[in-house]
Design an enzyme around this catalytic site. Sequence first.
Site, PDB file in Angstrom:
ATOM      1  N   GLU A 176       0.775  -1.174  -0.116  1.00 38.15           N
ATOM      2  CA  GLU A 176      -0.050  -0.022   0.062  1.00 38.15           C
ATOM      3  C   GLU A 176       0.909   1.306   0.129  1.00 38.15           C
ATOM      4  OE1 GLU A 176      -2.472   0.878   3.388  1.00 38.15           O
ATOM      5  OE2 GLU A 176      -3.630   2.047   2.637  1.00 38.15           O
ATOM      6  N   LYS A 186       4.949  -0.078  10.641  1.00 40.33           N
ATOM      7  CA  LYS A 186       5.028   1.221  10.008  1.00 40.33           C
ATOM      8  C   LYS A 186       4.500   2.399  10.965  1.00 40.33           C
ATOM      9  CE  LYS A 186       3.715   0.353   5.308  1.00 40.33           C
ATOM     10  NZ  LYS A 186       2.444   0.111   4.444  1.00 40.33           N
ATOM     11  N   ARG A 244       5.655 -13.246   9.340  1.00 39.35           N
ATOM     12  CA  ARG A 244       6.366 -11.937   8.955  1.00 39.35           C
ATOM     13  C   ARG A 244       7.589 -11.882   9.694  1.00 39.35           C
ATOM     14  NH1 ARG A 244       2.297  -7.597  10.579  1.00 39.35           N
ATOM     15  NH2 ARG A 244       3.896  -6.372   9.410  1.00 39.35           N
TER      16      ARG A 244
END
Length: 568
Positions: free
Chosen positions: A42, A279, A269
Amino acid sequence: MREAKGKGDGQENAPNFIHDLVREDVRTGKHGGVVVTRFPPEPNGYLHIGHAKSICLNFTTAALSDQGRCHLRFDDTNPEAEDVEYVESIRQDVRWLGFDWGSHEYFASDYFERLYQCAVDLIRRGLAYVDSQSLAEIRERRGDFYRPGVNSPFRDRSVEENLDLFARMRAGEFDEGAHVLRAKIDMASKDVNLRDPLMYRIRKVTHHRTGDDWCIYPMYDYAHPMSDAFEGVTHSICTLEFAHHNPLYQWFVSHFEFDPVPRQYEFARLNLTYTVMSKRLLKRLVEEGHVGGWDDPRMPTIAGMRRRGYTPSAIRRFAERIGVSRRDSLVDVGLLEHALREDLNATSPRTMAVLRPLKLVIENLPEEEEIELVAPYSPDDPSFGSRRLYLTRELFIEQEDFMEEPMKKWFRLAPGREVRLRYGALVTCNEVIKDGSGSIVELRCTWDPESKGGNAPDGRKVRGTIHWVSAKHAVDAEVRLYDRLFNEENPLDESHEGDFTRRINPASLEIVRGAKLEPSLAGRGPGERVQLERLGYFVVDPDSTPDRPVYNRTIQLKDSWAKLAGKG
RNA sequence: UCGGGGAUCGUCUAACGGUAGGACUCGAGAUUCUGGUUCUCGCUAUCUAGGUUCGAAUCCUAGUCCCCGAGCCA
């Protein structure tokens, strides 16, 4: 740019259950033996080392089949968070890592019309409806983990009414929040994701690519599987937190005639010690000024690591070595650092610079004399070439390399001791000069002219070799010494006091201004990597100019002396 | 009180009923004009308890612990 060869980098049989499974699909000829993957960021932030793991996985997985390909798709379905600024940085980072998506660059926003038409199709088939409940009502009726949901009073609207309402949503007739489009699945499902998930919401916001063309935007759960299907993706690889979305993913793609039908696979992850990876938290570090920006060399962002001096191949090799599995893990940053050193060791020219200069005067070398020496850029690979060094009466050595009262096993300089100046000569320390406050300001030495170049003329043993620069030829520079950003392996561990920012390592950056470089280091441009012998690997920072070189320390050399000295 | 996923050296990860292996770290030594590199050797692990089996990390049963899930975020 040279690359370390030999072990690793794609050749090893890396542990990776995704590759195992995809190899099997290729072997059995599923999808005609073709593998299509995608990396779907994104555009709302910078990529980090966790994304690098995903990028490597997606590209290497696609490469398992001859006709395989990996798409770069921007998942830009939430205009409020996204910005074109990030699109270019993401492209740059993926490219820098060494991957090429060819012509296969896509945007979910390019599919808005097609997604809309598919949604209309679902409405026609009674599989989607417009819900006019408030946000709070929707949440309330969704139930929770322990209670089933309750149907919306709008759930049984007619197809005609749904079609009309949805068209008017698109046309901008309603305010934000007035209606949403939902998939009609099962409000009683144990899986809360299946309780009539939202497909579209009204957002009267300008999109960074489609401008004001749309005021309804598709949700991830709908847009993502459909985008995969539109592109012919075969293996849709994502992280574990999306596992709950898998049934929904299948629900959407199964209602259309796609070939191939994409399938989702999840992996764990990446978490790394001594850093944070989300983030949100990285953003805080930037916004609260704990670091200099997204590309601060202490950041685990690709941009930060690039500026720090990491090589793409070290990152790729690291990604390959840690493997891919479904367990939560916290990978020791030492693994990354090892891959880095391994690559840098094989590729970096050796040079010399003194960080904290101590003047050394060679008493038996006349003022005007310059002894020219040729020093190789690599100790064992002649193809690296060489440069000239000048041995002169006044030199700088590292303050740390002299000890007035040497401890045991000290091999470096001390009163009366002889050491080797790397590629220079053997010198013996005769006298220590101090200033009024007792600090050492100068060492008076003599050299053995027979040892020019650094060889012991009679084969005598000289244990210590230290780095040096000629005072006359030295170039002043700024050197930025970086260390890990946090003091704790897991800065987010809840057993710690207070906010994670309290665990920031206050010594993560030390700026050294009076460093002395050998001449060959002066003309190098941003991004050039060298080893400063005995100090570590360094890279020229973008802030560097010809008059004012700036070097960043990428990583120190392994230091078994520090270990020894530390033990006392 | 629900659903899903997962537990193997300090760390990451193999072994898919048949010798628990590799990498990193750590330790010892050799080589070395970087206390670097390289080389040799070594230490360290199957979540627990039962069961099946000639044989279990792997299969079965019962537990324990960890992660994820109730955005009109992705």
